[in-house]
Design an enzyme around this catalytic site. Structure first.
Site, PDB file in Angstrom:
ATOM      1  N   CYS A 213     117.678   6.037  12.835  1.00 38.53           N
ATOM      2  CA  CYS A 213     116.775   6.778  11.959  1.00 38.53           C
ATOM      3  C   CYS A 213     115.704   7.507  12.771  1.00 38.53           C
ATOM      4  O   CYS A 213     114.994   6.881  13.552  1.00 38.53           O
ATOM      5  CB  CYS A 213     116.114   5.827  10.966  1.00 38.53           C
ATOM      6  SG  CYS A 213     114.848   6.621   9.966  1.00 38.53           S
TER       7      CYS A 213
ATOM      8  N   CYS B 231     112.041   5.901  11.776  1.00 35.61           N
ATOM      9  CA  CYS B 231     111.599   4.543  12.121  1.00 35.61           C
ATOM     10  C   CYS B 231     112.484   3.871  13.156  1.00 35.61           C
ATOM     11  O   CYS B 231     112.160   2.785  13.632  1.00 35.61           O
ATOM     12  CB  CYS B 231     111.533   3.680  10.869  1.00 35.61           C
ATOM     13  SG  CYS B 231     113.163   3.166  10.268  1.00 35.61           S
TER      14      CYS B 231
ATOM     15  N   CYS C 105     118.392   5.621   5.521  1.00 35.01           N
ATOM     16  CA  CYS C 105     117.835   4.494   6.271  1.00 35.01           C
ATOM     17  C   CYS C 105     117.330   3.464   5.268  1.00 35.01           C
ATOM     18  O   CYS C 105     116.483   3.781   4.439  1.00 35.01           O
ATOM     19  CB  CYS C 105     116.690   4.952   7.172  1.00 35.01           C
ATOM     20  SG  CYS C 105     115.853   3.581   7.982  1.00 35.01           S
TER      21      CYS C 105
ATOM     22  N   CYS D  47     113.209   2.478   6.163  1.00 31.26           N
ATOM     23  CA  CYS D  47     112.028   3.280   5.786  1.00 31.26           C
ATOM     24  C   CYS D  47     112.299   4.199   4.599  1.00 31.26           C
ATOM     25  O   CYS D  47     111.391   4.819   4.066  1.00 31.26           O
ATOM     26  CB  CYS D  47     111.544   4.111   6.970  1.00 31.26           C
ATOM     27  SG  CYS D  47     112.601   5.519   7.335  1.00 31.26           S
TER      28      CYS D  47
ATOM     29  N   ASP E  10     125.006  16.503  35.968  1.00 30.22           N
ATOM     30  CA  ASP E  10     125.643  15.203  35.740  1.00 30.22           C
ATOM     31  C   ASP E  10     126.874  15.401  34.866  1.00 30.22           C
ATOM     32  O   ASP E  10     126.781  15.989  33.790  1.00 30.22           O
ATOM     33  CB  ASP E  10     124.631  14.292  35.038  1.00 30.22           C
ATOM     34  CG  ASP E  10     125.163  12.891  34.814  1.00 30.22           C
ATOM     35  OD1 ASP E  10     126.293  12.600  35.263  1.00 30.22           O
ATOM     36  OD2 ASP E  10     124.445  12.094  34.199  1.00 30.22           O
TER      37      ASP E  10
END
Lengths: 235, 411
Positions: B197, B200, B214, B217, B335
């Site tokens: 989320c 949160c 979520c 929250c 990378d």
């Protein structure tokens, strides 16, 4: 879980898998399979309980917030710690490496509690360490020179209970001339690349810790890549 | 545009001269140098050039250039549109684009993700278009959670109308910073960066895809007013539109749905916009077909795992072979770890060629996924060995540019 197979437990791919960390699981599985060892990769999401009966546990890299969340959940769950106490092998990379220590720094460098598998403490350095890394592994482990790509701002201090994994030749690593740390069958490192595809010797070390002596494999693409990256980094 | 100050007008003129000089001497398309010169003369030139116009800023990890082109084509129904069509997506490129057409009332600017807050503040754009955010070149890019947070903050302080993909949790969360948003259900194939989320940090429940929520929250997917389903877009009045785009794939259907919603904000209805979207067949060489001797080669650029996933979904079926080319220069990200985020098993049973400066990394990756392949040094070897009349090429940024340069630029 299959009782007879080598069980590779990948911890929290939803939180700790920022950059190809799946590669470590895939290479372990492949190198075991090539030796006739049946394997099973178990994905453990952050809402799942961590099984205690695994053979090799893998933790990957993650951004700041997921890292803190993963540490909290692993401490509350307790499964990883119990597995390490019964001798399971653990490979933890970057954010995962910091998580398995005693403490690590959040974005303001406040200390956050880790799982405590390694006697290490991590904080934030002034500059981000980004680039190819080359290091010579502790001779006691019988692993040739390792290479990888580091991308982190962490600086890690090893306590007396943890041995440096390697001495850096190129790159920053822990920030004090060493890269990574280990104690028993628990090893942590900053190396992405990912670490095991780029270093077949390190993959075989984890397999030896888990199943005992294993026959060597003929050199393949992994060995070729390692030599190519060593040559590129050392020049 | 008569309000432009003398100094800004001079800056724009000098910048354009520098751009023309750069093109004439074969150094580039001039978008970057032109803007840099203009900025030296008048630091506020971007704000001045934006004044009195309706601007749309377009940002995302993937599809920025294409969506910018689609929206531009649609808005041309209203008259001239200024745009940075060559993908120079930082302020110097924006200045060049706006200087090039001082009379255009409307402008559509592709904006680099990091620059969006700054460009929004300078231009006071009327519309901000957000499609997706996913891992990309992490050796030099910001963490995407941080990026979303900066977007959210910038939008909170702006009256801009946001058009955003509500199926992308990070993008939706950023867009929710605005009090004025149009939500488009444009889908999300790559989900590996949005299990967490944005508000949160809790685990997102995505079991009823495309819905996400979520439970810790309460953050949840905003209700869309535009919905893409297969090849059909449903508009806010419930009318259905068949896209039938020339550009291939779900990613471009998503880009088109968002372009339709954006065009509507500017007052161009879907029936008027859609035929203009269909005119787009190739964007800065991407998706273009090139004839090499008897072989028709299609070039696809994919810069990150989400992009590779989308490319694999639009490959021609076997026996058409595919050549994969990977470099790791600075613009690509140095990378190559991201190769391990991509699932290559879909290439099993297909003829695969591997090339590029990091072909050994790619060879190990394919080997691990049990995909057979042949390593080659040059793209023309793949053309010579296709065994069919077609070849698909998927390449990351500099690998793509190398092939384009060798074969002559195509747009």
């Amino acid at each position: 879980m299959n009782d007879s197979a080598l069980r590779i437990v990948w911890i929290y791919p939803d939180l700790l898998s920022t950059y190809g960390d799946q590669g470590n699981a895939l290479i372990l599985e492949r190198r075991a399979r090539l030796r006739g060892i049946p394997t099973e990769i178990v994905h453990v999401h952050s809402s799942d309980a961590v099984p205690v009966e695994g053979d090799v546990y893998l933790l990957g890299g993650g951004e700041d917030r997921p890292q803190i969340l993963a540490a909290r959940r692993l401490i509350a769950d307790g499964g990883l710690k119990r597995a390490a106490e019964r001798g399971a092998a653990v490979l933890a990379i970057c954010a995962g490496y910091q998580i398995i220590g005693e403490t690590f720094g959040d974005d303001k460098d406040n200390p956050i509690a880790g799982v405590g598998l390694l006697d290490i403490r991590s904080g934030r350095g002034d500059r981000r360490a980004v680039g190819e890394l080359v290091a010579d592994v502790d001779p006691a482990l019988g692993v040739p020179r390792i290479t990888g790509f580091e991308n982190h701002q962490g600086r890690t201090q090893l306590g007396p209970g943890t041995t440096p994994l390697s001495r850096t030749v190129v790159g920053v690593g822990n920030g004090d001339g060493f890269e990574g740390g280990y104690a028993g069958h628990v090893v942590g490192s900053y190396l992405h690349g990912p670490a095991l595809p780029r270093n077949p010797g390190l993959a075989d070390l984890l397999l030896r810790w888990t199943v005992g002596e294993i026959p060597p494999l003929p050199p393949g693409w992994g060995e070729r890549l390692r030599e190519e990256r060593l040559a590129a980094a050392i020049g | 545009m008569s309000k432009l100050s003398l100094r800004a007008r001079l800056a724009a003129t000098l910048g354009l001269s520098a751009a023309r000089l750069s093109r004439a001497t074969g150094r580039g398309d001039g978008s970057v140098i032109g803007g840099r010169v203009a900025l030296k003369v008048e630091p506020d030139v971007l704000a001045e050039l934006s004044r009195g116009r309706q601007l749309a800023l377009v940002s995302a990890t993937n599809g920025k250039t294409t969506t910018t082109r689609l929206i531009t084509n649609a808005l041309r129904a209203l008259g001239p549109v200024a745009t940075n069509e060559f993908g120079a997506n930082m302020p110097s490129g924006h200045i060049t684009a706006l200087s090039s057409d001082l009379e255009a009332r409307n402008a559509v600017l592709e904006v680099d993700e990091k620059y969006l807050p700054m460009v929004l503040s300078d231009t006071k754009a009327a519309v901000v278009v957000l499609m997706n955010l996913s891992r990309d070149q992490m050796d030099r890019a910001s963490e995407i959670n941080l990026l979303a947070q900066k977007w959210r903050f910038a939008l909170r302080g702006s009256p801009a109308h946001v058009v955003a993909n509500c199926d992308e949790p990070l993008v939706a969360w950023a867009g929710l910073g605005s009090s004025n948003a149009t939500w488009v259900a444009a889908g999300q194939r790559w989900k590996e960066d949005s299990w967490c989320c944005p508000e949160c940090g809790g685990h997102l429940d995505r079991s009823a895809d495309p819905h996400w929520e979520c439970h810790e929250c309460g953050l949840r997917r905003p209700e869309p007013s535009w919905v893409l389903d297969g090849d059909t877009v449903t508009d806010p009045h419930g009318r259905k539109h068949e896209l039938r785009m020339k550009l291939p794939g779900d990613a471009n259907r998503a880009n088109a749905a968002i372009a339709l919603a954006t065009a509507a904000v500017f007052g161009v209805p879907p029936d008027n916009a859609l035929p203009r979207l269909r005119e787009v067949t190739s964007v800065a060489g991407r998706y273009s077909s090139i004839q090499r001797g008897p072989v028709e080669v299609r070039l696809l650029m994919a810069k990150n795992p989400a992009g590779w996933l989308e490319s694999f979904a639009i490959l021609d079926p076997p026996p058409v072979p595919v050549a994969l080319s990977v470099n790791a220069q600075v613009p690509d990200g140095r990378d190559t770890s991201w190769l391990w985020d991509v699932d290559y098993t879909v290439l099993r049973g297909r003829k695969v060629f591997v090339l590029g400066e990091r072909r050994t990394d790619l060879a190990l990756r394919l080997d691990t996924d049990d995909v057979e392949f042949e390593v080659i040094d040059h793209i023309d070897q793949a053309v010579a060995k296709t065994g069919t009349k077609r070849l698909d090429v998927v390449a990351n940024y500099t690998a793509f540019q190398q092939i384009r340069t060798e074969w002559g630029r195509v747009t």
